[in-house]
Design a protein around this motif. Structure first.
Motif, short mmCIF file in Angstrom:
data_model
loop_
_atom_site.label_atom_id
_atom_site.label_comp_id
_atom_site.label_asym_id
_atom_site.label_seq_id
_atom_site.Cartn_x
_atom_site.Cartn_y
_atom_site.Cartn_z
N PHE A 218 0.82 -1.21 0.00
CA PHE A 218 0.00 0.00 0.00
C PHE A 218 0.86 1.26 0.00
CE2 PHE A 218 -2.79 -3.23 1.77
CZ PHE A 218 -4.01 -2.95 1.17
N MET A 219 0.34 2.31 -0.64
CA MET A 219 0.98 3.62 -0.63
C MET A 219 -0.08 4.70 -0.48
SD MET A 219 3.83 3.08 -3.67
CE MET A 219 4.50 4.74 -3.52
N GLY A 220 0.32 5.83 0.13
CA GLY A 220 -0.55 6.98 0.21
C GLY A 220 -0.46 7.81 -1.07
N ASP A 221 -1.54 8.47 -1.44
CA ASP A 221 -1.54 9.32 -2.64
C ASP A 221 -0.68 10.57 -2.43
OD1 ASP A 221 -3.20 7.47 -3.78
OD2 ASP A 221 -5.01 8.72 -3.70
N ASN A 222 -0.58 11.03 -1.20
CA ASN A 222 0.29 12.16 -0.85
C ASN A 222 1.67 11.57 -0.58
OD1 ASN A 222 1.31 14.64 -0.13
ND2 ASN A 222 0.01 14.90 1.67
N ARG A 223 2.38 11.26 -1.65
CA ARG A 223 3.52 10.35 -1.61
C ARG A 223 4.63 10.74 -0.63
NH1 ARG A 223 2.94 7.01 -6.28
NH2 ARG A 223 0.88 6.15 -5.85
N ASP A 224 4.87 12.01 -0.45
CA ASP A 224 5.97 12.43 0.42
C ASP A 224 5.52 12.69 1.84
OD1 ASP A 224 7.75 12.25 -1.71
OD2 ASP A 224 7.42 14.33 -2.31
N ASN A 225 4.28 12.36 2.15
CA ASN A 225 3.76 12.59 3.50
C ASN A 225 2.92 11.40 3.94
OD1 ASN A 225 3.54 14.34 5.77
ND2 ASN A 225 1.44 14.85 5.18
N SER A 226 3.46 10.19 3.69
CA SER A 226 2.70 8.97 3.98
C SER A 226 3.61 7.90 4.56
CB SER A 226 2.04 8.44 2.70
OG SER A 226 1.42 7.18 2.93
N SER A 227 3.20 7.35 5.70
CA SER A 227 3.85 6.16 6.25
C SER A 227 3.12 4.96 5.68
CB SER A 227 3.77 6.17 7.78
OG SER A 227 4.30 4.98 8.32
N ASP A 228 3.79 4.19 4.83
CA ASP A 228 3.11 3.10 4.14
C ASP A 228 4.04 1.90 3.94
OD1 ASP A 228 4.68 3.94 1.87
OD2 ASP A 228 3.12 5.40 1.36
N SER A 229 3.76 1.08 2.93
CA SER A 229 4.51 -0.16 2.75
C SER A 229 5.95 0.05 2.30
CB SER A 229 3.79 -1.06 1.74
OG SER A 229 2.56 -1.53 2.25
N ARG A 230 6.31 1.26 1.91
CA ARG A 230 7.69 1.53 1.53
C ARG A 230 8.63 1.45 2.72
NH1 ARG A 230 6.67 7.18 -1.32
NH2 ARG A 230 5.09 7.19 0.33
N LEU A 231 8.10 1.63 3.90
CA LEU A 231 8.90 1.56 5.12
C LEU A 231 8.55 0.28 5.87
CD1 LEU A 231 11.01 3.41 6.53
CD2 LEU A 231 9.14 4.25 7.97
N PRO A 232 9.55 -0.56 6.21
CA PRO A 232 9.24 -1.83 6.87
C PRO A 232 8.69 -1.62 8.28
CG PRO A 232 11.62 -1.45 6.80
CD PRO A 232 11.00 -0.39 5.95
N GLN A 233 8.02 -2.64 8.78
CA GLN A 233 7.43 -2.56 10.11
C GLN A 233 8.50 -2.36 11.18
OE1 GLN A 233 5.32 -6.26 10.13
NE2 GLN A 233 4.11 -5.67 8.33
N SER A 234 9.69 -2.91 10.96
CA SER A 234 10.77 -2.77 11.93
C SER A 234 11.24 -1.34 12.08
CB SER A 234 11.95 -3.65 11.52
OG SER A 234 12.42 -3.28 10.22
N ALA A 235 10.95 -0.50 11.06
CA ALA A 235 11.33 0.91 11.09
C ALA A 235 10.13 1.81 11.37
CB ALA A 235 11.99 1.29 9.76
N GLY A 236 9.02 1.22 11.80
CA GLY A 236 7.84 2.00 12.13
C GLY A 236 6.87 2.19 11.00
N GLY A 237 7.11 1.54 9.84
CA GLY A 237 6.22 1.67 8.70
C GLY A 237 5.15 0.59 8.69
N VAL A 238 4.54 0.42 7.54
CA VAL A 238 3.45 -0.55 7.39
C VAL A 238 3.96 -1.90 6.90
CG1 VAL A 238 1.36 -1.05 6.05
CG2 VAL A 238 1.69 1.22 7.03
N GLY A 239 4.93 -1.87 5.96
CA GLY A 239 5.41 -3.11 5.39
C GLY A 239 4.34 -3.81 4.56
N PHE A 240 4.51 -5.10 4.36
CA PHE A 240 3.52 -5.89 3.63
C PHE A 240 2.34 -6.22 4.55
CE2 PHE A 240 7.68 -7.31 1.73
CZ PHE A 240 7.55 -6.57 0.56
N VAL A 241 1.13 -6.13 4.00
CA VAL A 241 -0.08 -6.29 4.80
C VAL A 241 -0.75 -7.62 4.45
CG1 VAL A 241 -2.35 -5.34 5.36
CG2 VAL A 241 -0.42 -3.80 4.92
N PRO A 242 -0.96 -8.51 5.44
CA PRO A 242 -1.62 -9.79 5.16
C PRO A 242 -3.07 -9.61 4.71
CG PRO A 242 -0.53 -9.80 7.32
CD PRO A 242 -0.55 -8.38 6.85
N PHE A 243 -3.54 -10.55 3.90
CA PHE A 243 -4.91 -10.53 3.39
C PHE A 243 -5.92 -10.44 4.53
CE2 PHE A 243 -8.31 -13.23 1.04
CZ PHE A 243 -8.92 -12.10 0.55
#
Length: 278
Positions: A218-243
């Motif tokens: 997942f990614m936010g549409d406001n690309r430079d102001n979104s905590s999403d799958s680009r950042l791993p969970q270990s770094a406080g992000g979302v990472g990959f999301v299970p079904f």
């Protein structure tokens, strides 16, 4: 029946009515639609802070995440969805499940914190996702982009949190125009949506993410102001999301408030009533 016993009977009937209403509301929220209030600007301009919408829980079927969490820290109530529907948790499956589609705007539970997030579905199981110089690449192919001018808003506190927007034309004074570059992004399959850019930063230059089976990116549409799958969970992000963590699809905004509370009707945005989400 004495006046005292009649009063007691009336109180009992009132309590029963309230309990039944709460049960019906709980079942409705669990099975069909869940209200969601947008607290941050990570999905601008698709979703604005203060948008109020209902999440369609029937879109992807049901899992433990379909049950509501009830958190009222002020009175010590903290009931997680897994406490209610934990029997559905496991093996990343869903009842009456159907696959989400790329480009859907989805509400899901954070895999670690359990907090509800809303983002756009970018990567399907097996996809290779990368961002190169700010351009999204899916399976080695850059998505189509079309310039669409600027997204403009006032530099002022927004929503209950009272946060200020980030601006590409910073520094910007209070009450001045805060601008971000706007583009129309077309995903494989033809879904078009607006994305915003603010600055050249780390998440504009990523490695390749290989989406595991049974997971989504997942990614936010406001690309430079979104905590999403680009950042791993270990770094406080979302990472990959299970079904099983998907709650439902956001299809339509019911109304929107530009003020500090949804109850301030004089701050409602007249152009966002029943607005479809693209």
């Amino acid at each position: 029946m004495t006046a005292k016993s009649h009063a007691g009977h009336s109180i009992l009937e009132t309590i029963k009515t309230i309990v039944y209403a709460l049960l019906i509301a709980g079942v409705f929220r669990t099975l069909f639609f869940q209200p969601f209030w947008i607290p941050s600007g990570s999905m601008k301009e698709t979703l604005l802070i203060g948008d109020f919408l209902f999440v369609n829980k029937m879109a992807y079927g049901y899992s433990y995440a379909s049950c509501p969490s009830v958190r009222l820290g002020s009175i010590g109530i903290d009931v997680d969805a897994s406490d209610i529907c934990g029997f559905l948790d496991g093996e990343n499956t869903r009842i009456l499940g159907s696959e989400p589609e790329r480009g859907d705007v989805v509400v899901f539970r954070h895999p670690v914190t359990g907090t509800d997030f809303i983002k756009r579905l970018i990567g399907l199981p097996g996809d290779r996702i990368q961002v190169t110089n700010g351009v999204l690449q899916i399976n080695g192919t850059a998505v189509a982009l079309q310039d669409a001018g600027d997204f403009e808003e006032l530099m002022e506190r927004q929503g209950p949190i009272g946060s200020y927007p980030r601006c590409e034309n910073a520094p910007v004074g209070e009450g001045a125009t805060c601008a971000k570059s706007r583009q129309i992004e077309t995903l494989p399959g033809g879904v078009e949506h607006v994305i915003l850019n603010i600055a050249n930063q780390g998440m504009d230059h990523t490695g390749v993410y290989q989406v595991p089976e049974g997971h989504y990116f997942f990614m936010g549409d406001n690309r430079d102001n979104s905590s999403d799958s680009r950042l791993p969970q270990s770094a406080g992000g979302v990472g990959f999301v299970p079904f099983e963590n998907l709650i439902g699809r956001a299809d339509r905004i019911m109304f929107s408030s530009a003020g500090r509370s949804m109850l301030y009707f004089w701050t409602w945005r007249g152009d966002r009533f029943f607005k479809g989400i693209e």
